[in-house]
Design an enzyme around this catalytic site. Structure first.
Site, PDB file in Angstrom:
ATOM      1  N   ASP A  21     -13.466   5.634   3.673  1.00  0.00           N
ATOM      2  CA  ASP A  21     -12.264   5.544   4.500  1.00  0.00           C
ATOM      3  C   ASP A  21     -11.471   6.837   4.491  1.00  0.00           C
ATOM      4  O   ASP A  21     -10.867   7.198   5.501  1.00  0.00           O
ATOM      5  CB  ASP A  21     -11.387   4.383   4.017  1.00  0.00           C
ATOM      6  CG  ASP A  21     -10.219   4.128   4.954  1.00  0.00           C
ATOM      7  OD1 ASP A  21     -10.470   3.976   6.163  1.00  0.00           O
ATOM      8  OD2 ASP A  21      -9.075   4.090   4.484  1.00  0.00           O
ATOM      9  N   ASP A  22     -11.461   7.561   3.375  1.00  0.00           N
ATOM     10  CA  ASP A  22     -10.724   8.822   3.310  1.00  0.00           C
ATOM     11  C   ASP A  22     -11.286   9.834   4.303  1.00  0.00           C
ATOM     12  O   ASP A  22     -10.547  10.657   4.839  1.00  0.00           O
ATOM     13  CB  ASP A  22     -10.784   9.411   1.890  1.00  0.00           C
ATOM     14  CG  ASP A  22     -10.221   8.472   0.856  1.00  0.00           C
ATOM     15  OD1 ASP A  22      -9.107   7.962   1.069  1.00  0.00           O
ATOM     16  OD2 ASP A  22     -10.889   8.223  -0.163  1.00  0.00           O
ATOM     17  N   GLU A  52     -13.386   4.796  -1.803  1.00  0.00           N
ATOM     18  CA  GLU A  52     -11.977   5.178  -1.747  1.00  0.00           C
ATOM     19  C   GLU A  52     -11.626   6.190  -2.840  1.00  0.00           C
ATOM     20  O   GLU A  52     -11.917   5.974  -4.018  1.00  0.00           O
ATOM     21  CB  GLU A  52     -11.073   3.949  -1.932  1.00  0.00           C
ATOM     22  CG  GLU A  52     -10.854   3.142  -0.679  1.00  0.00           C
ATOM     23  CD  GLU A  52     -10.058   3.858   0.386  1.00  0.00           C
ATOM     24  OE1 GLU A  52      -9.181   4.683   0.043  1.00  0.00           O
ATOM     25  OE2 GLU A  52     -10.304   3.607   1.568  1.00  0.00           O
ATOM     26  N   ASP A  53     -10.998   7.270  -2.434  1.00  0.00           N
ATOM     27  CA  ASP A  53     -10.340   8.219  -3.340  1.00  0.00           C
ATOM     28  C   ASP A  53     -11.271   8.803  -4.390  1.00  0.00           C
ATOM     29  O   ASP A  53     -10.931   8.921  -5.573  1.00  0.00           O
ATOM     30  CB  ASP A  53      -9.123   7.561  -4.004  1.00  0.00           C
ATOM     31  CG  ASP A  53      -7.986   7.356  -3.009  1.00  0.00           C
ATOM     32  OD1 ASP A  53      -8.088   7.868  -1.885  1.00  0.00           O
ATOM     33  OD2 ASP A  53      -7.001   6.689  -3.345  1.00  0.00           O
ATOM     34  N   ASN A  97      -0.015  11.709   2.706  1.00  0.00           N
ATOM     35  CA  ASN A  97       0.852  10.718   2.090  1.00  0.00           C
ATOM     36  C   ASN A  97       0.666  10.782   0.577  1.00  0.00           C
ATOM     37  O   ASN A  97      -0.320  11.342   0.097  1.00  0.00           O
ATOM     38  CB  ASN A  97       0.579   9.311   2.649  1.00  0.00           C
ATOM     39  CG  ASN A  97      -0.853   8.853   2.413  1.00  0.00           C
ATOM     40  OD1 ASN A  97      -1.297   8.741   1.279  1.00  0.00           O
ATOM     41  ND2 ASN A  97      -1.590   8.584   3.490  1.00  0.00           N
ATOM     42  N   ARG A 134      -9.133  10.851  -7.369  1.00  0.00           N
ATOM     43  CA  ARG A 134      -8.263  11.545  -6.410  1.00  0.00           C
ATOM     44  C   ARG A 134      -7.433  10.504  -5.679  1.00  0.00           C
ATOM     45  O   ARG A 134      -7.644  10.218  -4.505  1.00  0.00           O
ATOM     46  CB  ARG A 134      -9.106  12.361  -5.418  1.00  0.00           C
ATOM     47  CG  ARG A 134      -8.285  13.347  -4.585  1.00  0.00           C
ATOM     48  CD  ARG A 134      -8.975  13.695  -3.300  1.00  0.00           C
ATOM     49  NE  ARG A 134      -9.160  12.545  -2.435  1.00  0.00           N
ATOM     50  CZ  ARG A 134      -8.220  12.057  -1.610  1.00  0.00           C
ATOM     51  NH1 ARG A 134      -7.015  12.593  -1.565  1.00  0.00           N
ATOM     52  NH2 ARG A 134      -8.485  11.016  -0.841  1.00  0.00           N
ATOM     53  N   TYR A 187       0.852  -1.197   0.000  1.00  0.00           N
ATOM     54  CA  TYR A 187       0.000   0.000   0.000  1.00  0.00           C
ATOM     55  C   TYR A 187       0.887   1.245   0.000  1.00  0.00           C
ATOM     56  O   TYR A 187       1.891   1.276  -0.693  1.00  0.00           O
ATOM     57  CB  TYR A 187      -0.999  -0.049   1.163  1.00  0.00           C
ATOM     58  CG  TYR A 187      -2.195   0.815   0.855  1.00  0.00           C
ATOM     59  CD1 TYR A 187      -3.012   0.519  -0.239  1.00  0.00           C
ATOM     60  CD2 TYR A 187      -2.481   1.948   1.599  1.00  0.00           C
ATOM     61  CE1 TYR A 187      -4.077   1.328  -0.565  1.00  0.00           C
ATOM     62  CE2 TYR A 187      -3.560   2.752   1.283  1.00  0.00           C
ATOM     63  CZ  TYR A 187      -4.358   2.453   0.198  1.00  0.00           C
ATOM     64  OH  TYR A 187      -5.405   3.260  -0.124  1.00  0.00           O
ATOM     65  N   LYS A 229      -6.144  -2.024  -0.647  1.00  0.00           N
ATOM     66  CA  LYS A 229      -6.930  -1.920   0.582  1.00  0.00           C
ATOM     67  C   LYS A 229      -7.497  -3.278   0.992  1.00  0.00           C
ATOM     68  O   LYS A 229      -7.488  -3.646   2.174  1.00  0.00           O
ATOM     69  CB  LYS A 229      -8.076  -0.909   0.393  1.00  0.00           C
ATOM     70  CG  LYS A 229      -7.672   0.544   0.649  1.00  0.00           C
ATOM     71  CD  LYS A 229      -7.460   0.790   2.130  1.00  0.00           C
ATOM     72  CE  LYS A 229      -6.866   2.157   2.434  1.00  0.00           C
ATOM     73  NZ  LYS A 229      -7.837   3.238   2.434  1.00  0.00           N
TER      74      LYS A 229
END
Length: 568
Positions: free
Chosen positions: A272-273, A249-250, A422, A160, A107, A178
């Site tokens: 999760d973000d 996610e993203d 990150n 993103r 990851y 993930k």
């Protein structure tokens, strides 16, 4: 994503019907050289494997040797992906055994490079690509019998990716990574997971012009077309998987919170973000305040980055402060949000709905001395507020500079500093710099892996406040009790469960977070807290504490081989 035959409780073997190459090419069932001679005879494998029978320990030693021989991190990533696609039990055994070393490859940060080069390194199918032109065939795509056991889905539209922006179809690297961590860190079986990439096009010209790009070559769809596509996808999921856990996610800023709010009451889902990041940040903060001796509700907190992640963190901290006994208005008064336009203040234009409750009243800063009254900078906030805690989710490298940190440390004995962006190239600060600028007084957690620093003359592990401490345990708990939806309270109990695992609870000079080698124990504790909250809030059927524990244990898989018998 392959169906795994059930093993009856009174049997110590698994009955399967596939043989010869079909068995060797099935990554869920393949054991490679670990097939016994009896199994080789029964499943027509003689001659297809070298004669030596290997234990999983020998296979792992061989695999680790190859892994270490790779010269670059991307080469290591590719080797691990190949291993995952050929023998998942061995892959997860290796990952669990060497998790501290291998997780940054699987990851963040290496997955970012993998997403950027995804079209050039693509080898074998994994997961499902649902492109916009397939919108009328989603039911058919999901109907495949290989997905019958799926319990957890991670979905992205690739817009993103980490701090790297629009990666189009390359964003599939995120759901794959993930879900690998779900399996390794909480024990969810890989056959019950499904990564999905919703390919709605890309606005990344470099990808569009790349002759090797594997995604849909079209600019991103927007507006009603996008929303209708998401709606069809969600309704198809609800029909196919009545008890599915869906993790977003993203997704881009304009979609992430909006989609979560739209669908969070329709199925068991979280982002999760937003919520995972909020939980790890709050859990780490709860551990850090134990070190400083100042309770959370008395902390003056500044969050740099007022997007969905930053505001999600702020809202969960508000809930945690209220849980300590203060009012909502008092809690909100303790938190200051700063973005590229400076401190969020009443009267600012073009704000998003989720930012509105986090604005500072003008009278609260009326007496501040600032260099520019029109834009109140992070340095202005630090000089006037003297914050106890500084969190960064800006995605911009180096914004916690020496002047700001020294100013903060001049007024706070043990400043809490969490540069959470990150990968490393986007981190707001370098931990070793933070220690120098605060005379070794900083309490640090980072979003990216930084290894060790020197603290008080000793090597000290930098706590990586990675969502991996959170989402596998939350997912395990939700799946175990078949929760119908995910409440805000579940993230608070998860944060508190994580904080209870902090080594600093017993030694204020110790780390804020336990080592990754203990991640399964942490995930279990979080899973129980979340599952119990689901039951207590009637978002899952009633179960006693003992029954909850048993449901969780029934879900946990260890990457070990079992004996096979041919199904007659």
């Amino acid at each position: 994503m392959f169906k795994t035959p059930k093993t009856p409780a009174n049997k110590h073997y698994k009955e399967i019907s596939v043989t010869d190459y079909a068995l060797l090419l099935n990554p869920i069932l393949n054991k490679g050289t670990a097939f016994s001679n009896q199994e080789r005879a029964e499943f027509k494998l003689f001659g297809l494997l070298p004669p030596e029978e290997s234990s999983i320990g020998q296979q792992m030693a061989r695999s680790y040797e190859v892994f270490r021989s790779k010269k670059t991190d991307l080469e290591k990533y590719l080797y691990l992906r190949d291993l995952q696609d050929s023998n998942e039990t061995l892959y997860y055994s290796l990952l669990c055994t060497y998790i501290t070393e291998i997780m940054p490859i699987v990851y963040t940060p290496v997955v970012g490079e993998a997403c950027q080069t995804f079209s050039h390194i693509y080898r074998r199918p994994r997961g499902v690509f649902i492109a916009y032109p397939y919108k009328d065939h989603i039911d058919e795509i999901l109907a495949n019998s290989r997905f019958d056991n799926v319990q957890a889905i991670v979905v992205s539209d690739g817009e993103r990716i980490l701090g790297l922006g629009d990666q189009g179809a390359g964003g599939m690297g995120i759901p794959i990574g993930k879900l690998a961590l779900y399996c390794a860190c909480s024990g969810i079986h890989p056959s019950t997971t499904l990564p999905i990439l919703l390919d709605t096009g890309t606005n990344n010209a470099e990808l569009i012009n790349d002759p090797l790009y594997i995604g849909w070559r079209h600019e991103r769809i927007r507006g009603k077309d996008y929303d209708d596509f998401i709606e069809v996808f969600i309704q198809a999921l609800k029909k196919r998987f009545p008890h599915i856990l869906l993790q977003w996610e993203d997704f881009a800023l304009g979609n992430a919170t909006r989609l979560l709010n739209q669908y969070r009451e329709q199925l068991c889902t979280f982002n999760d973000d937003i919520q995972g990041t909020a939980t790890i940040a709050t859990g780490t903060l709860l551990s850090a305040v134990h070190v400083t001796g100042i309770p959370l509700h008395e902390q003056r907190i500044v969050i740099l980055g007022a997007g969905s992640a930053g505001c999600g963190i702020a809202e969960l901290i508000v809930h945690a402060m209220i849980d300590e006994g203060i009012s909502e208005s008092q809690a909100r008064a303790q938190i200051y949000m700063v973005d590229r336009h400076g401190l969020l203040v009443e009267g600012m234009e073009n704000l998003l709905p989720f930012q509105q409750q986090l604005l500072k009243p003008k009278q609260a800063i009326a007496n501040w001395i600032c260099t520019d009254s029109t834009v109140i900078s992070l340095l202005d906030v630090v000089k006037n507020l003297h914050p106890n805690a500084l969190l960064g989710v800006s995605g911009q490298v180096g914004l916690f500079n020496e002047e700001i940190i020294r100013e903060m440390a001049a007024h706070v004995d043990k400043p809490i500093i969490l540069p959470l962006s990150n990968p490393i190239s986007h981190s707001e600060a370098i931990p070793s710099d933070l220690m120098v600028w605060t005379d070794n007084r900083a309490v640090i957690g980072t979003g990216s892996p930084f290894g060790n620093i020197v603290k008080n003359g000793q090597l000290f592990r930098v706590d990586q406040t990675n969502n991996v401490y959170i989402f596998p345990g939350i997912g395990l708990g939700l799946i175990s009790v078949k929760a119908r939806m995910v409440s805000d309270k579940m993230f608070l109990v998860a944060a508190k469960a994580l904080a209870s695992c902090s080594p600093a609870q017993h030694d204020v000079n110790a780390n804020l977070l336990p080592p990754l080698t203990q991640i399964r124990e942490v995930s279990y504790k979080i899973a129980f807290a979340v599952a119990k909250e689901a039951v207590d809030s009637r978002l899952a059927d009633f179960l006693s504490d003992e029954e909850i524990e048993q449901c969780i244990k029934n879900q946990i898989w260890s990457p070990e081989y079992v004996t096979y018998k041919l199904k007659k």
